[in-house]
Design a protein around this motif. Sequence first.
Motif, PDB file in Angstrom:
ATOM      1  N   THR A 144       0.848  -1.186   0.000  1.00 29.76           N
ATOM      2  CA  THR A 144       0.000   0.000   0.000  1.00 29.76           C
ATOM      3  C   THR A 144       0.885   1.237   0.000  1.00 29.76           C
ATOM      4  O   THR A 144       1.853   1.315   0.765  1.00 29.76           O
ATOM      5  N   THR A 154      -3.528   0.411  -3.137  1.00 25.66           N
ATOM      6  CA  THR A 154      -2.962  -0.908  -2.835  1.00 25.66           C
ATOM      7  C   THR A 154      -2.668  -1.629  -4.142  1.00 25.66           C
ATOM      8  O   THR A 154      -3.508  -1.672  -5.041  1.00 25.66           O
ATOM      9  N   ASN A 216       2.449  -6.850   2.390  1.00 26.74           N
ATOM     10  CA  ASN A 216       1.667  -6.008   3.312  1.00 26.74           C
ATOM     11  C   ASN A 216       2.422  -4.781   3.831  1.00 26.74           C
ATOM     12  O   ASN A 216       1.956  -4.124   4.772  1.00 26.74           O
ATOM     13  N   VAL A 218       3.554  -0.922   3.994  1.00 23.27           N
ATOM     14  CA  VAL A 218       2.885   0.344   3.693  1.00 23.27           C
ATOM     15  C   VAL A 218       3.953   1.427   3.529  1.00 23.27           C
ATOM     16  O   VAL A 218       4.836   1.576   4.380  1.00 23.27           O
TER      17      VAL A 218
END
Length: 257
Positions: A144, A154, A216, A218
């Motif tokens: 993301t 994302t 996953n 960010v």
Amino acid sequence: MKNIKLLTIFIGSYLLCSCGSSENIAYFQDELISSSNNLPDFEIRFKPDDLLTIDVSALDPEAAKPFNLPAVSYNTTSIISAQGTLKMQTYLIDKFGNIEFPILGTIKIGGLSRSEANNYLKNKLTEYLKDPIVNIRLANFVITILGEVNRPGTYNVQDEKISLTEALGLAGDLTIYGKRENVFLIREIDGENRYFKFDLTSISVLNSPYYYLRQNDVIYVEPNKAKSKSSKYNQNNIVLISAIATLATITALIINN
């Protein structure tokens, strides 16, 4: 007319001051390092909540079948036609790092790299198959990207390897308001969120152990002072601009009269 010109100059000066000074937006501004410099090694490691596809094959295809999950058919219908699409089922790694594998039962795969997981499964399968071949893929590698980029959102990573600069490229690069010195990585490690900072104006970012992203992750790009001032200007100074415009109108009427 002289007063109107002075008022115009005042308004223009105010707006220019509100914009703030421009900032250097170039990447990798320091001296170039040797072209033979090696990038950090990278290999993903599986962790809880990862979805994996695992395909097992062998010299005897029939013998390998029980070690594969059956493909699932997804039907798509329309007025013109109806057809089904076969898709491999996935294994979900639980919070303990385990998956339930056909015949073998519960096996721990969390914390292993893909090559380590391949070798581990091969050793298990050699009790049942001759020369087994194992192909493991991570099905939910997403990152993301937020903040001052042109296309925040994302993104799915197909090849299971992506660098920081490649990720920013997916998001359309930083906007002119993105603070190159303050790009943050948020990564979950052992159940805790950890924060790491990148300075894109330095070429040393290429040697960071966090240069390659993991599933996953960010990325957040902080806005620079110009954007902060611009946002404050847009939100809080509309009333002031209206007052200045009203004052200019009143002044023009007085002078004309």
